[in-house]
Write an enzyme that holds these catalytic residues in place. Structure first.
Site, mmCIF file in Angstrom:
data_model
loop_
_atom_site.group_PDB
_atom_site.id
_atom_site.type_symbol
_atom_site.label_atom_id
_atom_site.label_comp_id
_atom_site.label_asym_id
_atom_site.label_seq_id
_atom_site.Cartn_x
_atom_site.Cartn_y
_atom_site.Cartn_z
ATOM 1 N N LYS A 139 0.847 -1.205 0.000
ATOM 2 C CA LYS A 139 0.000 0.000 0.000
ATOM 3 C C LYS A 139 0.877 1.248 0.000
ATOM 4 O O LYS A 139 2.080 1.164 0.267
ATOM 5 C CB LYS A 139 -0.917 -0.023 1.224
ATOM 6 C CG LYS A 139 -0.185 0.031 2.547
ATOM 7 C CD LYS A 139 -1.148 -0.216 3.716
ATOM 8 C CE LYS A 139 -0.411 -0.156 5.041
ATOM 9 N NZ LYS A 139 -1.242 -0.676 6.146
ATOM 10 N N TYR B 167 16.860 29.297 8.357
ATOM 11 C CA TYR B 167 15.689 30.067 8.781
ATOM 12 C C TYR B 167 15.582 30.103 10.298
ATOM 13 O O TYR B 167 15.763 29.086 10.971
ATOM 14 C CB TYR B 167 14.411 29.458 8.210
ATOM 15 C CG TYR B 167 14.205 29.719 6.735
ATOM 16 C CD1 TYR B 167 14.015 31.017 6.273
ATOM 17 C CD2 TYR B 167 14.211 28.678 5.829
ATOM 18 C CE1 TYR B 167 13.821 31.257 4.911
ATOM 19 C CE2 TYR B 167 14.009 28.905 4.469
ATOM 20 C CZ TYR B 167 13.815 30.199 4.019
ATOM 21 O OH TYR B 167 13.621 30.431 2.692
ATOM 22 N N MET C 10 12.861 24.092 2.429
ATOM 23 C CA MET C 10 12.054 23.369 1.446
ATOM 24 C C MET C 10 12.911 22.482 0.547
ATOM 25 O O MET C 10 12.570 21.328 0.282
ATOM 26 C CB MET C 10 11.267 24.367 0.588
ATOM 27 C CG MET C 10 10.321 23.702 -0.396
ATOM 28 S SD MET C 10 9.459 24.882 -1.445
ATOM 29 C CE MET C 10 8.336 25.628 -0.292
#
Ligand SMILES: *Cc1c(COP(=O)(O)O)cnc(C)c1O
Length: 360
Positions: free
Chosen positions: A35, A257, A305
């Site tokens: 799955k 950051y 990111m």
């Protein structure tokens, strides 16, 4: 040039892990649980690796089941949440799928649709996890419905353990659910399927007719207190990238950051082409382990990111182009997951679609 990040899938390791599950449960057949795109490893890579060995494949998505059939997979395929609408049943019948049934309405739909074939059914009993399945008080209605139906083929009884990974000292383990299952199954003499990876490895007496290994196939340990290596499992996915920039920083300078990491000496900081948009967990704190050129170091500051920072202070030889392993061969995903406060299941499943998967 594409970004240097990629996930390498070791098909031989996947096969090894499947055969380990089989060797622990010699009298049983094993559904390879594929799955969630084979826990992020790529459904077809997993299917290729196990095409000759697997007794069957279990997953959730009807379209993925059809993909397996169209790729030539002949083994039984089990839909772990069953079907959702009457329309699904046409494909279930056409592709000879087996279905979990966990609500009475599913059986009623199955009876009313009038399929040309009988569908093999896994009847799921809720023995205490309280997610899917029939409760004891609904067994009468279940029996009546099964007796009426012309569409139900071979029946297997199943349940799912909530605490098979509980450590040996605390947690309730499996016995309470086994007792509930025995009470509900009564005189049932047909096939039974109970065990996930944790139960296969720690409670092999639960193996019965079919086991359902998932995470162990991918080389993840289901346990907090026993490593994949100790269990004899091999890592399947290696998430690899490279250093794309190096910064030499002074004492007191910050990284990333929020400036959450502050250098307490002169440091060399490597920037790796891997970030949370690739599936690396953003909540992995400073100190999460990472391999640079095969040697272990740590992440620094917040994960961005598309990038993250690593400590190269004692890695004079490392520079732009040095290979980085985020997890996999040489660095268990379980360790990275623990550092990030999650489990390897989530790391694997979160691998982003933009990361190319290469099978070896
Ligand atoms: C996902 C799943 C499994 C596999 O569980 P692991 O902990 O990954 O071994 C087994 N059975 C069912 C019903 C599942 O949904």
């Amino acid at each position: 040039m594409p970004r240097p990040i990629r996930a390498r899938i070791d098909r031989a390791a996947l096969l090894h892990n499947y055969l380990l599950a089989k060797s622990r449960t010699p009298g049983s057949r094993a559904w390879a649980v594929v799955k969630a795109n084979a826990y992020g490893h790529g459904l077809m890579h997993a299917a290729d690796a196990l095409a000759d060995a697997a007794d069957g494949f279990a997953l959730l998505d009807l379209a993925e089941a059809v993909t397996l059939r169209e790729a030539g997979i002949r083994q039984p395929i089990l839909l772990l949440e069953g079907f959702f609408t009457a329309e699904d049943l046409e494909l279930v019948a056409e592709h000879r799928l087996s279905v979990v049934v966990h609500r009475l309405e599913q059986l009623q739909i199955l009876r009313q649709v009038g399929l040309p074939v009988r569908v093999p059914v896994y009847v799921k009993l809720n023995t205490g996890m309280n997610r899917l399945g029939f409760r004891p008080e609904s067994l009468g209605a279940l029996r009546e419905e099964l007796a009426k139906s012309q569409a139900v083929g071979d029946i297997t009884l199943m349940t799912h353990f909530a605490e098979a990974d509980g450590d040996r000292l605390s947690g309730r383990g499996i016995d309470w659910q086994l007792q509930a299952f025995a009470a509900m199954a009564g005189e049932w003499r047909g096939p039974v399927s109970l065990a996930n990876s944790a139960a296969i490895l720690r409670h092999p007496k639960t193996a019965r007719d079919w086991v359902r290994p998932g995470i162990m196939l991918y080389g993840g340990s289901p346990f907090a207190d026993e490593s994949a290596d100790q269990l004899g499992l091999r890592p399947v996915m290696t998430l690899a990238s490279e250093i794309i920039a190096v910064q030499a920083i002074a004492t007191g300078e910050r990284v990333g950051y929020g400036g959450t990491f502050v250098a307490d000496r002169e440091m060399r900081v490597g920037v790796v082409a891997c970030g949370y948009a690739d599936g690396y967990p953003r909540h992995a704190p400073t100190g999460t382990p990472v391999l640079v050129g095969g040697r272990r170091t740590r992440t620094l500051g917040r994960v961005s990111m598309d990038m993250l920072a690593v400590d190269l202070t004692d890695f004079r030889e490392a520079g732009v182009g040095t290979p980085v392993t985020l997890w996999g061969e040489g660095l268990p995903a379980d360790e990275v997951a623990t550092a990030a406060g999650t489990i390897s299941y989530e790391l694997f499943c979160a691998l982003a679609g933009r990361v190319p998967i290469e099978a070896v």
